[in-house]
Design a protein around this motif. Sequence first.
Motif, PDB file in Angstrom:
ATOM      1  N   VAL A   1      48.302  32.358  26.259  1.00 50.63           N
ATOM      2  CA  VAL A   1      49.617  32.997  26.132  1.00 50.63           C
ATOM      3  C   VAL A   1      49.811  34.007  27.252  1.00 50.63           C
ATOM      4  O   VAL A   1      50.878  34.063  27.871  1.00 50.63           O
ATOM      5  CB  VAL A   1      49.779  33.664  24.749  1.00 50.63           C
ATOM      6  N   GLU A   2      48.789  34.790  27.528  1.00 50.05           N
ATOM      7  CA  GLU A   2      48.904  35.821  28.561  1.00 50.05           C
ATOM      8  C   GLU A   2      49.126  35.228  29.951  1.00 50.05           C
ATOM      9  O   GLU A   2      49.751  35.869  30.800  1.00 50.05           O
ATOM     10  CB  GLU A   2      47.677  36.727  28.546  1.00 50.05           C
ATOM     11  N   LYS A   3      48.670  33.997  30.179  1.00 49.89           N
ATOM     12  CA  LYS A   3      48.914  33.342  31.466  1.00 49.89           C
ATOM     13  C   LYS A   3      50.395  33.023  31.653  1.00 49.89           C
ATOM     14  O   LYS A   3      50.871  32.921  32.774  1.00 49.89           O
ATOM     15  CB  LYS A   3      48.110  32.039  31.581  1.00 49.89           C
ATOM     16  N   GLU A   4      51.112  32.860  30.554  1.00 56.00           N
ATOM     17  CA  GLU A   4      52.524  32.468  30.609  1.00 56.00           C
ATOM     18  C   GLU A   4      53.484  33.658  30.609  1.00 56.00           C
ATOM     19  O   GLU A   4      54.677  33.476  30.843  1.00 56.00           O
ATOM     20  CB  GLU A   4      52.857  31.559  29.417  1.00 56.00           C
ATOM     21  N   LEU A   5      52.981  34.844  30.326  1.00 54.75           N
ATOM     22  CA  LEU A   5      53.846  36.030  30.240  1.00 54.75           C
ATOM     23  C   LEU A   5      53.385  37.105  31.209  1.00 54.75           C
ATOM     24  O   LEU A   5      52.192  37.247  31.461  1.00 54.75           O
ATOM     25  CB  LEU A   5      53.788  36.612  28.816  1.00 54.75           C
ATOM     26  N   PRO A   6      54.325  37.900  31.711  1.00 56.52           N
ATOM     27  CA  PRO A   6      53.907  39.039  32.530  1.00 56.52           C
ATOM     28  C   PRO A   6      53.155  40.046  31.663  1.00 56.52           C
ATOM     29  O   PRO A   6      53.412  40.153  30.470  1.00 56.52           O
ATOM     30  CB  PRO A   6      55.219  39.624  33.038  1.00 56.52           C
ATOM     31  N   SER A   7      52.235  40.755  32.246  1.00 59.52           N
ATOM     32  CA  SER A   7      51.449  41.756  31.522  1.00 59.52           C
ATOM     33  C   SER A   7      52.313  42.999  31.323  1.00 59.52           C
ATOM     34  O   SER A   7      52.349  43.895  32.165  1.00 59.52           O
ATOM     35  CB  SER A   7      50.183  42.098  32.314  1.00 59.52           C
ATOM     36  N   ASP A   8      53.019  43.031  30.206  1.00 58.30           N
ATOM     37  CA  ASP A   8      53.975  44.094  29.943  1.00 58.30           C
ATOM     38  C   ASP A   8      53.873  44.519  28.479  1.00 58.30           C
ATOM     39  O   ASP A   8      54.073  43.701  27.579  1.00 58.30           O
ATOM     40  CB  ASP A   8      55.387  43.600  30.261  1.00 58.30           C
ATOM     41  N   LEU A   9      53.556  45.772  28.258  1.00 53.27           N
ATOM     42  CA  LEU A   9      53.340  46.290  26.907  1.00 53.27           C
ATOM     43  C   LEU A   9      54.553  46.064  26.008  1.00 53.27           C
ATOM     44  O   LEU A   9      54.418  45.568  24.886  1.00 53.27           O
ATOM     45  CB  LEU A   9      52.993  47.782  26.979  1.00 53.27           C
ATOM     46  N   LYS A  10      55.732  46.422  26.475  1.00 56.61           N
ATOM     47  CA  LYS A  10      56.941  46.269  25.653  1.00 56.61           C
ATOM     48  C   LYS A  10      57.218  44.803  25.336  1.00 56.61           C
ATOM     49  O   LYS A  10      57.619  44.469  24.220  1.00 56.61           O
ATOM     50  CB  LYS A  10      58.145  46.898  26.346  1.00 56.61           C
ATOM     51  N   LEU A  11      57.003  43.938  26.310  1.00 55.29           N
ATOM     52  CA  LEU A  11      57.207  42.507  26.090  1.00 55.29           C
ATOM     53  C   LEU A  11      56.265  41.986  25.000  1.00 55.29           C
ATOM     54  O   LEU A  11      56.692  41.272  24.092  1.00 55.29           O
ATOM     55  CB  LEU A  11      56.984  41.725  27.386  1.00 55.29           C
ATOM     56  N   TYR A  12      54.994  42.344  25.072  1.00 56.59           N
ATOM     57  CA  TYR A  12      54.028  41.876  24.072  1.00 56.59           C
ATOM     58  C   TYR A  12      54.353  42.431  22.694  1.00 56.59           C
ATOM     59  O   TYR A  12      54.233  41.728  21.691  1.00 56.59           O
ATOM     60  CB  TYR A  12      52.604  42.249  24.469  1.00 56.59           C
ATOM     61  N   ASN A  13      54.762  43.686  22.629  1.00 51.97           N
ATOM     62  CA  ASN A  13      55.160  44.270  21.344  1.00 51.97           C
ATOM     63  C   ASN A  13      56.339  43.507  20.746  1.00 51.97           C
ATOM     64  O   ASN A  13      56.316  43.144  19.570  1.00 51.97           O
ATOM     65  CB  ASN A  13      55.550  45.740  21.526  1.00 51.97           C
ATOM     66  N   GLU A  14      57.355  43.286  21.562  1.00 50.55           N
ATOM     67  CA  GLU A  14      58.555  42.604  21.082  1.00 50.55           C
ATOM     68  C   GLU A  14      58.260  41.146  20.721  1.00 50.55           C
ATOM     69  O   GLU A  14      58.726  40.651  19.687  1.00 50.55           O
ATOM     70  CB  GLU A  14      59.661  42.674  22.139  1.00 50.55           C
ATOM     71  N   PHE A  15      57.496  40.458  21.547  1.00 51.56           N
ATOM     72  CA  PHE A  15      57.169  39.064  21.285  1.00 51.56           C
ATOM     73  C   PHE A  15      56.411  38.927  19.968  1.00 51.56           C
ATOM     74  O   PHE A  15      56.750  38.083  19.126  1.00 51.56           O
ATOM     75  CB  PHE A  15      56.354  38.495  22.446  1.00 51.56           C
TER      76      PHE A  15
END
Length: 87
Positions: A39-53
Amino acid sequence: MLLYAFDKPIFVVDAYARRIFYRLGVNMPATYDGLRVEVEKELPSDLKLYNEFHALLVEHAKVHCKSNPICECCPLNTICEQRLTKR
């Protein structure tokens, strides 16, 4: 949880995420770290993005993608492998 307790941009692999990805037909690694890395390979390393996702996955699982899914009004039903095999 590193994401919430230490503000580390690390994807949370839980039963909700596994259930949704499985039903969408994603070929998932069996291990926690294996799925997390994919999953992390497909998304930018961004705290807010991971929280929201993660929050969106949890909400979707609680409303639609329960153990016994409610597919009729699910916004993902046209791409859901499980829903497509039920037709």
